[in-house]
Design a protein around this motif. Structure first.
Motif, PDB file in Angstrom:
ATOM      1  N   ASP A 266       0.852  -1.185   0.000  1.00  0.00           N
ATOM      2  CA  ASP A 266       0.000   0.000   0.000  1.00  0.00           C
ATOM      3  C   ASP A 266       0.893   1.242   0.000  1.00  0.00           C
ATOM      4  N   ALA A 267       0.789   2.058  -1.064  1.00  0.00           N
ATOM      5  CA  ALA A 267       1.736   3.159  -1.249  1.00  0.00           C
ATOM      6  C   ALA A 267       1.742   4.180  -0.112  1.00  0.00           C
ATOM      7  N   PRO A 268       0.576   4.690   0.350  1.00  0.00           N
ATOM      8  CA  PRO A 268       0.645   5.701   1.414  1.00  0.00           C
ATOM      9  C   PRO A 268       1.348   5.207   2.675  1.00  0.00           C
ATOM     10  N   THR A 269       1.226   3.909   2.975  1.00  0.00           N
ATOM     11  CA  THR A 269       1.852   3.368   4.178  1.00  0.00           C
ATOM     12  C   THR A 269       3.360   3.498   4.122  1.00  0.00           C
ATOM     13  N   VAL A 270       3.949   3.164   2.961  1.00  0.00           N
ATOM     14  CA  VAL A 270       5.409   3.114   2.874  1.00  0.00           C
ATOM     15  C   VAL A 270       6.016   4.374   2.262  1.00  0.00           C
ATOM     16  N   THR A 271       5.173   5.341   1.850  1.00  0.00           N
ATOM     17  CA  THR A 271       5.721   6.611   1.372  1.00  0.00           C
ATOM     18  C   THR A 271       5.576   7.643   2.488  1.00  0.00           C
ATOM     19  N   HIS A 272       4.552   8.505   2.408  1.00  0.00           N
ATOM     20  CA  HIS A 272       4.444   9.542   3.436  1.00  0.00           C
ATOM     21  C   HIS A 272       4.058   8.986   4.795  1.00  0.00           C
ATOM     22  N   GLY A 273       3.584   7.717   4.854  1.00  0.00           N
ATOM     23  CA  GLY A 273       3.279   7.106   6.144  1.00  0.00           C
ATOM     24  C   GLY A 273       4.517   6.798   6.961  1.00  0.00           C
ATOM     25  N   GLY A 274       5.662   6.664   6.282  1.00  0.00           N
ATOM     26  CA  GLY A 274       6.923   6.494   6.995  1.00  0.00           C
ATOM     27  C   GLY A 274       7.280   5.080   7.376  1.00  0.00           C
ATOM     28  N   ALA A 275       6.437   4.080   7.033  1.00  0.00           N
ATOM     29  CA  ALA A 275       6.744   2.693   7.379  1.00  0.00           C
ATOM     30  C   ALA A 275       7.700   2.095   6.352  1.00  0.00           C
ATOM     31  N   PRO A 276       8.669   1.283   6.764  1.00  0.00           N
ATOM     32  CA  PRO A 276       9.597   0.688   5.803  1.00  0.00           C
ATOM     33  C   PRO A 276       8.969  -0.417   4.968  1.00  0.00           C
ATOM     34  N   TYR A 277       7.904  -1.038   5.494  1.00  0.00           N
ATOM     35  CA  TYR A 277       7.210  -2.107   4.775  1.00  0.00           C
ATOM     36  C   TYR A 277       5.834  -2.285   5.377  1.00  0.00           C
ATOM     37  N   GLY A 278       5.037  -3.165   4.776  1.00  0.00           N
ATOM     38  CA  GLY A 278       3.676  -3.389   5.253  1.00  0.00           C
ATOM     39  C   GLY A 278       3.349  -4.857   5.330  1.00  0.00           C
ATOM     40  N   ARG A 308      12.787   9.958  -2.958  1.00  0.00           N
ATOM     41  CA  ARG A 308      12.075  10.875  -2.064  1.00  0.00           C
ATOM     42  C   ARG A 308      11.838  10.264  -0.693  1.00  0.00           C
ATOM     43  N   TYR A 309      11.668   8.926  -0.639  1.00  0.00           N
ATOM     44  CA  TYR A 309      11.364   8.252   0.628  1.00  0.00           C
ATOM     45  C   TYR A 309      12.435   7.192   0.890  1.00  0.00           C
ATOM     46  N   PRO A 310      13.626   7.602   1.289  1.00  0.00           N
ATOM     47  CA  PRO A 310      14.733   6.649   1.449  1.00  0.00           C
ATOM     48  C   PRO A 310      14.532   5.646   2.578  1.00  0.00           C
ATOM     49  N   HIS A 311      13.513   5.860   3.428  1.00  0.00           N
ATOM     50  CA  HIS A 311      13.267   4.920   4.521  1.00  0.00           C
ATOM     51  C   HIS A 311      12.666   3.603   4.030  1.00  0.00           C
ATOM     52  N   MET A 312      12.152   3.571   2.798  1.00  0.00           N
ATOM     53  CA  MET A 312      11.466   2.378   2.308  1.00  0.00           C
ATOM     54  C   MET A 312      12.404   1.178   2.268  1.00  0.00           C
ATOM     55  N   GLY A 313      11.875   0.032   2.665  1.00  0.00           N
ATOM     56  CA  GLY A 313      12.617  -1.208   2.589  1.00  0.00           C
ATOM     57  C   GLY A 313      12.528  -1.825   1.196  1.00  0.00           C
ATOM     58  N   PRO A 314      12.823  -3.120   1.063  1.00  0.00           N
ATOM     59  CA  PRO A 314      12.828  -3.778  -0.246  1.00  0.00           C
ATOM     60  C   PRO A 314      11.418  -4.142  -0.713  1.00  0.00           C
ATOM     61  N   VAL A 315      10.573  -3.129  -0.809  1.00  0.00           N
ATOM     62  CA  VAL A 315       9.187  -3.329  -1.241  1.00  0.00           C
ATOM     63  C   VAL A 315       8.857  -2.288  -2.305  1.00  0.00           C
ATOM     64  N   LEU A 316       7.821  -2.577  -3.069  1.00  0.00           N
ATOM     65  CA  LEU A 316       7.422  -1.708  -4.168  1.00  0.00           C
ATOM     66  C   LEU A 316       6.134  -0.978  -3.797  1.00  0.00           C
ATOM     67  N   PRO A 317       6.150   0.368  -3.747  1.00  0.00           N
ATOM     68  CA  PRO A 317       4.910   1.094  -3.423  1.00  0.00           C
ATOM     69  C   PRO A 317       3.944   1.042  -4.597  1.00  0.00           C
ATOM     70  N   SER A 318       2.685   0.826  -4.305  1.00  0.00           N
ATOM     71  CA  SER A 318       1.666   0.669  -5.362  1.00  0.00           C
ATOM     72  C   SER A 318       1.243   2.031  -5.895  1.00  0.00           C
ATOM     73  N   MET A 319       2.203   2.800  -6.395  1.00  0.00           N
ATOM     74  CA  MET A 319       1.922   4.155  -6.885  1.00  0.00           C
ATOM     75  C   MET A 319       0.993   4.084  -8.088  1.00  0.00           C
ATOM     76  N   GLY A 320      -0.086   4.861  -8.058  1.00  0.00           N
ATOM     77  CA  GLY A 320      -1.029   4.821  -9.161  1.00  0.00           C
ATOM     78  C   GLY A 320      -1.921   6.034  -9.210  1.00  0.00           C
ATOM     79  N   TYR A 321      -1.359   7.216  -8.925  1.00  0.00           N
ATOM     80  CA  TYR A 321      -2.152   8.437  -8.940  1.00  0.00           C
ATOM     81  C   TYR A 321      -2.444   8.913 -10.361  1.00  0.00           C
ATOM     82  N   SER A 322      -1.665   8.435 -11.340  1.00  0.00           N
ATOM     83  CA  SER A 322      -1.843   8.853 -12.729  1.00  0.00           C
ATOM     84  C   SER A 322      -1.577   7.664 -13.645  1.00  0.00           C
ATOM     85  N   GLU A 323      -1.927   7.835 -14.914  1.00  0.00           N
ATOM     86  CA  GLU A 323      -1.675   6.774 -15.884  1.00  0.00           C
ATOM     87  C   GLU A 323      -0.185   6.520 -16.031  1.00  0.00           C
TER      88      GLU A 323
END
Length: 391
Positions: A266-278, A308-323
């Motif tokens: 889930d992208a918000p969790t691991v981006t601006h949410g600040g969690a390294p993974y979910g 932009r979010y260097p805290h992220m662990g080895p996971v892929l954020p589900s970014m999908g705000y645009s095409e």
């Protein structure tokens, strides 16, 4: 008065705008900040000559005609969704019609999304939603519960009150409700102690809560859980405190054991949410997969998200705000050398995996282990509002 619309400028130029336009008051209208970040914004505005204002409940909360229960959090990714689903299930099990109202997600043409109601997967698909919107709405639709959303909250509330005996406010980020609740549950993250004291308006949500649920205790150190309990009781002695686990499961665990897994969270969790993974990462490790790092294969906006979010662990954020972001996400997934793709996001985005690899969706459900149960909290809410539906 603005025939060409209201201009939107980057916040970095705020001091210059205050001076050049003779701004009198700057109003903060977003959430998910650390208290230190809030203080920095106040100082920058005041030093530029303007006053600073934060809109509070009296300015923003609508008064409902139906009993309302709210679920908020100290930070994005704390586990509101599991708590919200558990509350809905508890109310429905007692024969009470619930109308979930979701915090606004104003990503599209606002005139077309004034009032939204989603009752089927087809409704979601026809609306052309972002992945982030589907992550929040789809969970209710798959439970058979229509969910209300949009940006015109007086009309949204009126529509929800026609269908539900009870309104459930499902908060976004760590914002406080836009509807005045009769009962408020605030979710804290056992894996990130200290957020209950250091976030805006997360700390406000703890102070205003009737009940605090400390989620993900099964993934955290006991000392972290104890520290949060102490913080909550010091901040808000009148609130009940519950400790919960967020149990993660997949349909076919054997397909993960010993396999190389790409985890999409889930992208918000691991981006601006600040969690390294979910939840996806937790499930992959739980069932014996080797998690591959997607960063070497990241394309376009996905690569930018890692910068932009260097805290992220080895996971892929589900970014999908645009095409463009959805294309970058699909290309990143399909180029990574994984044997299986694990979806920790609540949205079913399995369709973007094009090469026949196995896709596993993660389920995560709440299990209360200490303190009042969800049933107990619902009992308190019903007693307070005089609504029948006891156990």
């Amino acid at each position: 008065m603005y025939p060409e619309g209201i201009p939107i400028l980057p916040e970095e130029v705020l001091p210059e705008v205050v001076v050049e336009e003779g701004v009198d008051v700057v109003v903060l209208s977003y959430s998910d900040l650390m208290n230190a970040e809030l203080g920095d914004k106040v100082n920058r505005v005041i030093s530029s000559g303007a006053s600073f204002m934060v809109l509070g409940p009296r300015d923003t909360m609508l008064v409902p005609s139906r009993p309302t229960i709210a679920v908020t959090a100290v930070k994005t990714g704390a586990g509101k969704s599991t708590v919200s689903r558990a509350v809905v299930r508890e109310l429905v099990s007692r024969g009470i019609r619930v109308a979930p109202v979701r915090h606004p997600m104003a990503y599209g043409d606002l005139s077309r999304m004034a009032v939204q109601r989603f009752a089927t997967v087809g409704d979601l698909e026809r609306a052309g939603l972002t992945i982030e919107e589907r992550e929040e709405y789809e969970q209710y639709v798959r439970m058979g519960i229509p969910v209300f959303a949009g940006v015109d909250y007086s009309r949204i509330l009126a529509a929800a009150e026609l269908e539900g005996q009870v309104i459930l406010w499902d908060g976004g980020n760590n914002d406080f409700p836009f509807i005045h609740p009769n009962y408020m549950i605030t979710v804290a993250d056992a894996m990130r102690p200290g957020l209950e004291l250091s976030t805006f308006p997360g700390e406000s949500n703890v102070l205003a809560a009737d009940a605090v649920v400390i989620n993900k205790a099964d993934q955290a150190q006991p000392d972290s859980v104890r520290a949060i309990v102490e913080d909550v009781r010091r901040l808000n002695p009148r609130a009940s405190v519950s400790i919960a686990e967020s149990s993660v499961e997949v349909d076919d665990p054997d397909s993960l054991r010993g396999r190389r897994a790409l985890v999409v969270e889930d992208a918000p969790t691991v981006t601006h949410g600040g969690a390294p993974y979910g939840a996806g990462y937790v499930a992959a490790i739980k069932y014996g997969a080797t998690v591959i790092d997607p960063r070497p294969y990241a394309r376009g906006s996905i690569a930018e998200a890692y910068r932009r979010y260097p805290h992220m662990g080895p996971v892929l954020p589900s970014m999908g705000y645009s095409e463009d972001q959805r294309r970058d996400l699909a290309e990143t997934i399909n180029s990574a050398p994984a044997e299986v793709v694990v979806l920790g996001t609540p949205a079913d985005i399995s369709g973007i995996v094009k090469d026949g690899r196995r896709v596993l969706r993660v389920r995560y459900e709440l299990r209360m282990v200490e303190g009042p149960t969800i049933g107990d909290l619902v009992d308190e809410f019903l007693k307070r509002t005089g609504l029948s539906g006891g156990r």
